[in-house]
Design an enzyme around this catalytic site. Structure first.
Site, PDB file in Angstrom:
ATOM      1  N   HIS A 138       0.855  -1.185   0.000  1.00  0.00           N
ATOM      2  CA  HIS A 138       0.000   0.000   0.000  1.00  0.00           C
ATOM      3  C   HIS A 138       0.895   1.241   0.000  1.00  0.00           C
ATOM      4  O   HIS A 138       2.007   1.221   0.511  1.00  0.00           O
ATOM      5  CB  HIS A 138      -0.873  -0.034   1.257  1.00  0.00           C
ATOM      6  CG  HIS A 138      -1.968   0.973   1.303  1.00  0.00           C
ATOM      7  ND1 HIS A 138      -1.751   2.296   1.641  1.00  0.00           N
ATOM      8  CD2 HIS A 138      -3.305   0.854   1.102  1.00  0.00           C
ATOM      9  CE1 HIS A 138      -2.900   2.940   1.640  1.00  0.00           C
ATOM     10  NE2 HIS A 138      -3.862   2.103   1.310  1.00  0.00           N
ATOM     11  N   ASP A 211       2.655  -4.515   8.191  1.00  0.00           N
ATOM     12  CA  ASP A 211       1.383  -3.808   8.036  1.00  0.00           C
ATOM     13  C   ASP A 211       0.269  -4.834   8.195  1.00  0.00           C
ATOM     14  O   ASP A 211       0.028  -5.646   7.305  1.00  0.00           O
ATOM     15  CB  ASP A 211       1.339  -3.146   6.662  1.00  0.00           C
ATOM     16  CG  ASP A 211      -0.024  -2.550   6.322  1.00  0.00           C
ATOM     17  OD1 ASP A 211      -0.945  -2.628   7.160  1.00  0.00           O
ATOM     18  OD2 ASP A 211      -0.167  -2.016   5.205  1.00  0.00           O
ATOM     19  N   GLN A 214      -5.041  -5.560   7.028  1.00  0.00           N
ATOM     20  CA  GLN A 214      -5.984  -6.534   6.478  1.00  0.00           C
ATOM     21  C   GLN A 214      -5.934  -7.870   7.204  1.00  0.00           C
ATOM     22  O   GLN A 214      -6.828  -8.705   7.020  1.00  0.00           O
ATOM     23  CB  GLN A 214      -5.696  -6.749   4.985  1.00  0.00           C
ATOM     24  CG  GLN A 214      -5.810  -5.511   4.138  1.00  0.00           C
ATOM     25  CD  GLN A 214      -7.203  -4.909   4.131  1.00  0.00           C
ATOM     26  OE1 GLN A 214      -8.192  -5.577   4.422  1.00  0.00           O
ATOM     27  NE2 GLN A 214      -7.295  -3.627   3.812  1.00  0.00           N
ATOM     28  N   LYS A 237     -10.757  -0.761  10.193  1.00  0.00           N
ATOM     29  CA  LYS A 237     -10.897  -2.006   9.437  1.00  0.00           C
ATOM     30  C   LYS A 237     -11.228  -3.180  10.362  1.00  0.00           C
ATOM     31  O   LYS A 237     -11.612  -4.253   9.892  1.00  0.00           O
ATOM     32  CB  LYS A 237      -9.611  -2.294   8.657  1.00  0.00           C
ATOM     33  CG  LYS A 237      -9.272  -1.225   7.615  1.00  0.00           C
ATOM     34  CD  LYS A 237      -7.983  -1.537   6.891  1.00  0.00           C
ATOM     35  CE  LYS A 237      -7.489  -0.360   6.057  1.00  0.00           C
ATOM     36  NZ  LYS A 237      -8.367  -0.037   4.923  1.00  0.00           N
ATOM     37  N   CYS A 372      -4.715   2.454  -3.802  1.00  0.00           N
ATOM     38  CA  CYS A 372      -3.493   2.989  -3.175  1.00  0.00           C
ATOM     39  C   CYS A 372      -2.343   2.000  -3.311  1.00  0.00           C
ATOM     40  O   CYS A 372      -1.555   1.797  -2.378  1.00  0.00           O
ATOM     41  CB  CYS A 372      -3.731   3.332  -1.704  1.00  0.00           C
ATOM     42  SG  CYS A 372      -4.891   4.682  -1.456  1.00  0.00           S
TER      43      CYS A 372
END
Length: 414
Positions: A138, A211, A214, A237, A372
């Site tokens: 991202h 990261d 998700q 999220k 993104c």
């Protein structure tokens, strides 16, 4: 939380989780009962953009409203009872969220989101040098490193769209100070073997930032077991509020402050300032009090449903959707078969924005664009993709509505 319906259906089968399988876990949640708990999921609307932001359960909305209204006061400052109570609640939220990822409470700093967390590490790290990223990252895991003056190297992907750790092993040198990878791709749903990535990074003396935006809403995360050095994620999220995120590290004490202001200090004079210990030194100003309590409520909600059950449920939906899309000659699928909760695709001769617009007319909400992740789009050879992403409230009706909507797209452009 006592009013939550029983989320589990009766079928018991194993579903893939990376290279493992979930044994004896239901692959289907009682989404009718669950969807009733999400005011944003209005009848006839099929929300398939959870990877962008998750809808909020009533439990989170109630916790946020109470924190903003009946219980509201500042934290860490007031000597009156309500401020003391709110301080206790705020720090309890920190402990609750830390426990969710297998961390200690003094190892997590509240930030505005994963983007701010990555910026914090990129700018504050005392050994700025070379960082290894991957093709699927991202923008928030690319741009901060560039702005902070790091030298960026790029790890390629495997044929099915996963980060190629064999290639990473060959690329990594003693000159690398950091490796920063997505736990799950926001475009392809590709899962990462974090433990192996940590092993490779540490072998050359580099640190690993993950990261987890998700991954945290759908995979079990134990930061100690993963072996990474930094783990970041955003609250919105994870069915929580916007404006709150988490930076985890067991090395926070080694980082200097990034932003200055109130709360993050020990002693201030015009000649010299000393700083509070971590994580307080990274929380300058009045913190996101309401949002922290809302995120703790979201963690409670997710754990009541069960993270393994959520992942198994989403795996079943991904498999169903990929199978149906693969039968359509006009559709190109991207990413691995075991993508986690996310399916990206394109349709021959139709721009993804047109797909998204026509689907919206049918009450189906997907994401269309570069997500993104423009370097990944360049790698795929497309300007954009259409992306359907699932949440714990998604069901077979959502998949059916998407398939019917795509048939309409084909008729319009056929």
């Amino acid at each position: 939380m006592s009013n939550l319906p029983s989320p589990f259906a009766s079928s018991e089968v194993g579903m893939p989780i990376g290279n493992a399988r979930l044994q004896g876990v239901s692959t289907s949640l009682d989404t009718n009962g669950i969807r009733d708990q999400f005011p944003g999921l209005t009848p006839g609307w099929h929300y398939l953009d959870t990877a962008a932001t998750a809808q909020k359960p009533q439990a989170v909305i109630d916790a946020t409203l109470a924190a903003m209204g009946r219980d509201y006061a500042t934290v860490h400052r007031g000597v009156y009872a309500r401020s003391a109570d709110m301080t206790l609640a705020y720090e309890a939220a920190r402990r609750r969220i830390a426990a969710f990822i297998g961390a200690k409470d003094d190892q997590i700093a509240f930030v505005r989101g994963a983007t701010e967390a990555i910026n914090l590490v990129a700018y504050s790290h005392p050994k700025k040098g070379r960082v290894l990223l991957s093709t699927l990252e991202h923008h928030s895991n690319i741009v901060p490193w560039q702005l902070a003056g790091w030298q960026v190297d790029v790890c390629p992907l495997t044929a099915d769209g996963c980060i190629d750790l064999d290639a990473a092993e060959k690329l990594l040198t003693r000159g690398h100070n950091m490796v920063a990878f997505a736990h799950v791709s926001n475009v392809l749903g590709s899962p990462l073997d974090v433990a192996r990535a940590a092993e490779l990074a540490h072998k050359v003396g580099a640190e690993l930032l993950i990261d987890g935006c998700q991954a945290v809403p759908r995979l079990p995360v134990d930061v100690a077991a993963l072996g990474c050095d930094y783990y970041v994620f955003s609250g919105h999220k994870l069915y929580g509020p916007t404006g709150i995120g988490v930076l985890w590290s067991d090395k926070l004490d080694a980082l200097p402050p990034w932003q200055g202001g109130g709360s993050m200090i020990d002693r201030v004079t015009f000649e010299r300032t000393t700083y509070a210990p971590a994580p307080t030194r990274f929380e300058a100003g009045t913190p996101a009090i309401v949002e922290a309590l809302g995120l703790a409520a979201a963690v409670d909600y997710v754990e009541t449903i069960g993270i393994d059950a959520i992942h198994a449920h989403e795996c079943a939906l991904v498999t169903s959707l990929r199978d149906q899309l693969a039968r359509r000659n006009s559709i190109t699928l991207y990413g691995p078969e075991n993508s986690a909760g996310i399916v990206s695709f394109s349709m021959a001769g139709v721009h993804p924005h047109d797909i998204g617009t026509i689907l919206d007319e049918s009450g189906v909400a997907i994401r269309a664009g570069h997500h993104c992740a423009q370097p990944l789009m360049d790698h795929l050879g497309v300007p954009a993709t259409a992306r359907a992403s699932f949440g714990l409230y998604s069901n077979d009706d959502d998949v059916a509505a998407l398939i019917d909507g795509l048939a309409r797209v084909e008729r319009i452009f056929g």
